[in-house]
Design a protein around this motif. Structure first.
Motif, PDB file in Angstrom:
ATOM      1  N   GLN A  53       0.852  -1.191   0.000  1.00 34.22           N
ATOM      2  CA  GLN A  53       0.000   0.000   0.000  1.00 34.22           C
ATOM      3  C   GLN A  53       0.882   1.233   0.000  1.00 34.22           C
ATOM      4  OE1 GLN A  53      -2.047  -1.113   3.563  1.00 34.22           O
ATOM      5  NE2 GLN A  53      -0.928   0.348   4.803  1.00 34.22           N
ATOM      6  N   GLY A  54       0.296   2.367  -0.323  1.00 31.77           N
ATOM      7  CA  GLY A  54       1.042   3.610  -0.407  1.00 31.77           C
ATOM      8  C   GLY A  54       0.992   4.412   0.875  1.00 31.77           C
ATOM      9  N   GLY A  55       1.497   5.618   0.806  1.00 30.66           N
ATOM     10  CA  GLY A  55       1.442   6.558   1.915  1.00 30.66           C
ATOM     11  C   GLY A  55       2.269   6.154   3.116  1.00 30.66           C
ATOM     12  N   THR A  56       1.947   6.760   4.229  1.00 24.69           N
ATOM     13  CA  THR A  56       2.674   6.537   5.473  1.00 24.69           C
ATOM     14  C   THR A  56       2.582   5.091   5.926  1.00 24.69           C
ATOM     15  OG1 THR A  56       2.242   8.823   6.120  1.00 24.69           O
ATOM     16  CG2 THR A  56       2.909   7.320   7.862  1.00 24.69           C
ATOM     17  N   ASP A  57       1.410   4.477   5.780  1.00 27.99           N
ATOM     18  CA  ASP A  57       1.248   3.088   6.215  1.00 27.99           C
ATOM     19  C   ASP A  57       2.185   2.162   5.451  1.00 27.99           C
ATOM     20  OD1 ASP A  57      -0.660   3.818   8.065  1.00 27.99           O
ATOM     21  OD2 ASP A  57      -2.349   3.352   6.740  1.00 27.99           O
ATOM     22  N   GLY A  58       2.260   2.312   4.142  1.00 31.02           N
ATOM     23  CA  GLY A  58       3.151   1.488   3.342  1.00 31.02           C
ATOM     24  C   GLY A  58       4.611   1.719   3.696  1.00 31.02           C
ATOM     25  N   SER A  59       4.989   2.976   3.888  1.00 31.47           N
ATOM     26  CA  SER A  59       6.362   3.307   4.260  1.00 31.47           C
ATOM     27  C   SER A  59       6.726   2.719   5.620  1.00 31.47           C
ATOM     28  CB  SER A  59       6.555   4.828   4.305  1.00 31.47           C
ATOM     29  OG  SER A  59       6.314   5.382   3.046  1.00 31.47           O
ATOM     30  N   ASN A  60       5.813   2.837   6.568  1.00 26.06           N
ATOM     31  CA  ASN A  60       6.079   2.300   7.905  1.00 26.06           C
ATOM     32  C   ASN A  60       6.221   0.777   7.889  1.00 26.06           C
ATOM     33  OD1 ASN A  60       6.123   4.819   9.077  1.00 26.06           O
ATOM     34  ND2 ASN A  60       3.976   4.762   9.680  1.00 26.06           N
ATOM     35  N   LEU A  61       5.432   0.088   7.065  1.00 27.10           N
ATOM     36  CA  LEU A  61       5.553  -1.364   6.952  1.00 27.10           C
ATOM     37  C   LEU A  61       6.931  -1.752   6.420  1.00 27.10           C
ATOM     38  CD1 LEU A  61       2.049  -2.310   5.522  1.00 27.10           C
ATOM     39  CD2 LEU A  61       2.936  -2.865   7.794  1.00 27.10           C
ATOM     40  N   ILE A  63       9.737   0.055   6.553  1.00 33.22           N
ATOM     41  CA  ILE A  63      10.762   0.389   7.549  1.00 33.22           C
ATOM     42  C   ILE A  63      10.766  -0.625   8.687  1.00 33.22           C
ATOM     43  CG2 ILE A  63      11.433   2.093   9.291  1.00 33.22           C
ATOM     44  CD1 ILE A  63      10.377   4.223   7.276  1.00 33.22           C
ATOM     45  N   THR A  64       9.599  -1.021   9.153  1.00 30.83           N
ATOM     46  CA  THR A  64       9.510  -2.010  10.230  1.00 30.83           C
ATOM     47  C   THR A  64      10.136  -3.333   9.815  1.00 30.83           C
ATOM     48  OG1 THR A  64       7.525  -0.968  11.120  1.00 30.83           O
ATOM     49  CG2 THR A  64       7.920  -3.257  11.747  1.00 30.83           C
ATOM     50  N   ALA A  65       9.841  -3.783   8.610  1.00 30.46           N
ATOM     51  CA  ALA A  65      10.420  -5.045   8.121  1.00 30.46           C
ATOM     52  C   ALA A  65      11.937  -4.946   8.013  1.00 30.46           C
ATOM     53  CB  ALA A  65       9.815  -5.404   6.770  1.00 30.46           C
ATOM     54  N   LEU A  66      12.439  -3.818   7.520  1.00 29.63           N
ATOM     55  CA  LEU A  66      13.891  -3.648   7.409  1.00 29.63           C
ATOM     56  C   LEU A  66      14.553  -3.565   8.782  1.00 29.63           C
ATOM     57  CD1 LEU A  66      14.077  -1.179   4.398  1.00 29.63           C
ATOM     58  CD2 LEU A  66      14.748  -3.591   4.421  1.00 29.63           C
ATOM     59  N   ARG A  67      13.902  -2.907   9.732  1.00 28.25           N
ATOM     60  CA  ARG A  67      14.442  -2.845  11.094  1.00 28.25           C
ATOM     61  C   ARG A  67      14.582  -4.241  11.702  1.00 28.25           C
ATOM     62  NH1 ARG A  67      11.127   2.058  13.939  1.00 28.25           N
ATOM     63  NH2 ARG A  67      12.477   3.744  13.229  1.00 28.25           N
ATOM     64  N   GLN A  68      13.578  -5.076  11.478  1.00 25.63           N
ATOM     65  CA  GLN A  68      13.628  -6.445  12.008  1.00 25.63           C
ATOM     66  C   GLN A  68      14.793  -7.211  11.395  1.00 25.63           C
ATOM     67  OE1 GLN A  68       9.675  -7.805  11.115  1.00 25.63           O
ATOM     68  NE2 GLN A  68       8.802  -6.889  12.969  1.00 25.63           N
ATOM     69  N   LYS A  69      14.994  -7.064  10.092  1.00 27.01           N
ATOM     70  CA  LYS A  69      16.111  -7.737   9.433  1.00 27.01           C
ATOM     71  C   LYS A  69      17.452  -7.177   9.917  1.00 27.01           C
ATOM     72  CE  LYS A  69      13.883  -9.444   5.312  1.00 27.01           C
ATOM     73  NZ  LYS A  69      14.032 -10.830   5.663  1.00 27.01           N
ATOM     74  N   ALA A  70      17.504  -5.879  10.152  1.00 29.03           N
ATOM     75  CA  ALA A  70      18.739  -5.260  10.657  1.00 29.03           C
ATOM     76  C   ALA A  70      19.046  -5.745  12.071  1.00 29.03           C
ATOM     77  CB  ALA A  70      18.612  -3.742  10.634  1.00 29.03           C
ATOM     78  N   ALA A  71      18.015  -5.835  12.920  1.00 27.83           N
ATOM     79  CA  ALA A  71      18.213  -6.296  14.300  1.00 27.83           C
ATOM     80  C   ALA A  71      18.688  -7.746  14.330  1.00 27.83           C
ATOM     81  CB  ALA A  71      16.920  -6.151  15.097  1.00 27.83           C
ATOM     82  N   ALA A  72      18.240  -8.544  13.371  1.00 24.94           N
ATOM     83  CA  ALA A  72      18.653  -9.951  13.287  1.00 24.94           C
ATOM     84  C   ALA A  72      19.966 -10.102  12.510  1.00 24.94           C
ATOM     85  CB  ALA A  72      17.559 -10.773  12.613  1.00 24.94           C
ATOM     86  N   ARG A  73      20.554  -8.973  12.111  1.00 26.33           N
ATOM     87  CA  ARG A  73      21.818  -8.944  11.357  1.00 26.33           C
ATOM     88  C   ARG A  73      21.730  -9.729  10.043  1.00 26.33           C
ATOM     89  NH1 ARG A  73      25.537  -6.402  14.541  1.00 26.33           N
ATOM     90  NH2 ARG A  73      25.254  -6.546  16.774  1.00 26.33           N
ATOM     91  N   GLN A  74      20.576  -9.664   9.407  1.00 24.12           N
ATOM     92  CA  GLN A  74      20.371 -10.338   8.132  1.00 24.12           C
ATOM     93  C   GLN A  74      20.732  -9.449   6.953  1.00 24.12           C
ATOM     94  OE1 GLN A  74      16.242 -11.396   8.455  1.00 24.12           O
ATOM     95  NE2 GLN A  74      16.701 -13.355   9.428  1.00 24.12           N
ATOM     96  N   ILE A  75      20.851  -8.135   7.187  1.00 22.39           N
ATOM     97  CA  ILE A  75      21.214  -7.203   6.122  1.00 22.39           C
ATOM     98  C   ILE A  75      22.343  -6.295   6.589  1.00 22.39           C
ATOM     99  CG2 ILE A  75      18.960  -7.236   4.981  1.00 22.39           C
ATOM    100  CD1 ILE A  75      18.288  -4.599   6.383  1.00 22.39           C
TER     101      ILE A  75
END
Length: 157
Positions: A53-61, A63-75
């Protein structure tokens, strides 16, 4: 990732260029685009995706997914791109722009805006994009949120 500053600069610049290319291509083909991302695994493999989806909701989704991958040191690096409206210095009206935020796990983070206007179905891009250093939002420590600090995602429309 190498500790060589030139390698880091190359990685973040490559993320910016590829994200900008994806957004420009979507504008040319569709006239608009949903927020998207590029994530770089520790092996150097690129994963590309688009929000549902677009807008803030899509952007937040995204960012949240990337943060989880970063915290797990996957990226080891990531970039998020989206369609925004900004007001250039001295201007009286908002204009369309592509925003790209690219980050490395080491903390380097750049924010880019590429202003454009649509002429019929074709985007026309203004001179060059403006780039600035910003605080990390994907790879930043969770406890590092200073009270009252404004971060770029708070301004997304």
């Amino acid at each position: 990732m190498s500790k060589d500053p030139h390698a880091k600069r190359f990685e973040i610049q490559r993320l910016i260029e590829r994200s900008l290319d994806l957004a420009r291509r979507a504008l040319r083909e569709q006239g608009s685009f949903l927020p998207g991302f590029i994530a770089v695994e520790s092996t150097g493999k690129y994963n590309v995706g688009v929000a549902a989806q677009g807008g803030t909701d899509g952007s937040n989704l995204v960012i949240t997914a990337l943060r989880q991958k970063a915290a797990a040191r996957q990226i080891r690096a990531a970039a998020v791109y989206r369609d925004v409206r900004v007001r250039p210095r001295g201007a009286l009206e908002d204009v369309d722009a592509i925003q790209v935020v690219a980050e490395l796990a080491s903390g380097e983070s750049l924010n880019l805006f590429q202003v454009y206007r649509m002429e019929g179905a074709e985007p026309v891009f203004y001179d060059g994009p403006e780039t600035e250093q910003v605080p990390s939002v994907i790879f930043g420590e969770a406890h590092r949120s200073a009270a009252g600090a404004k971060r770029w995602w708070n301004f997304w429309k």
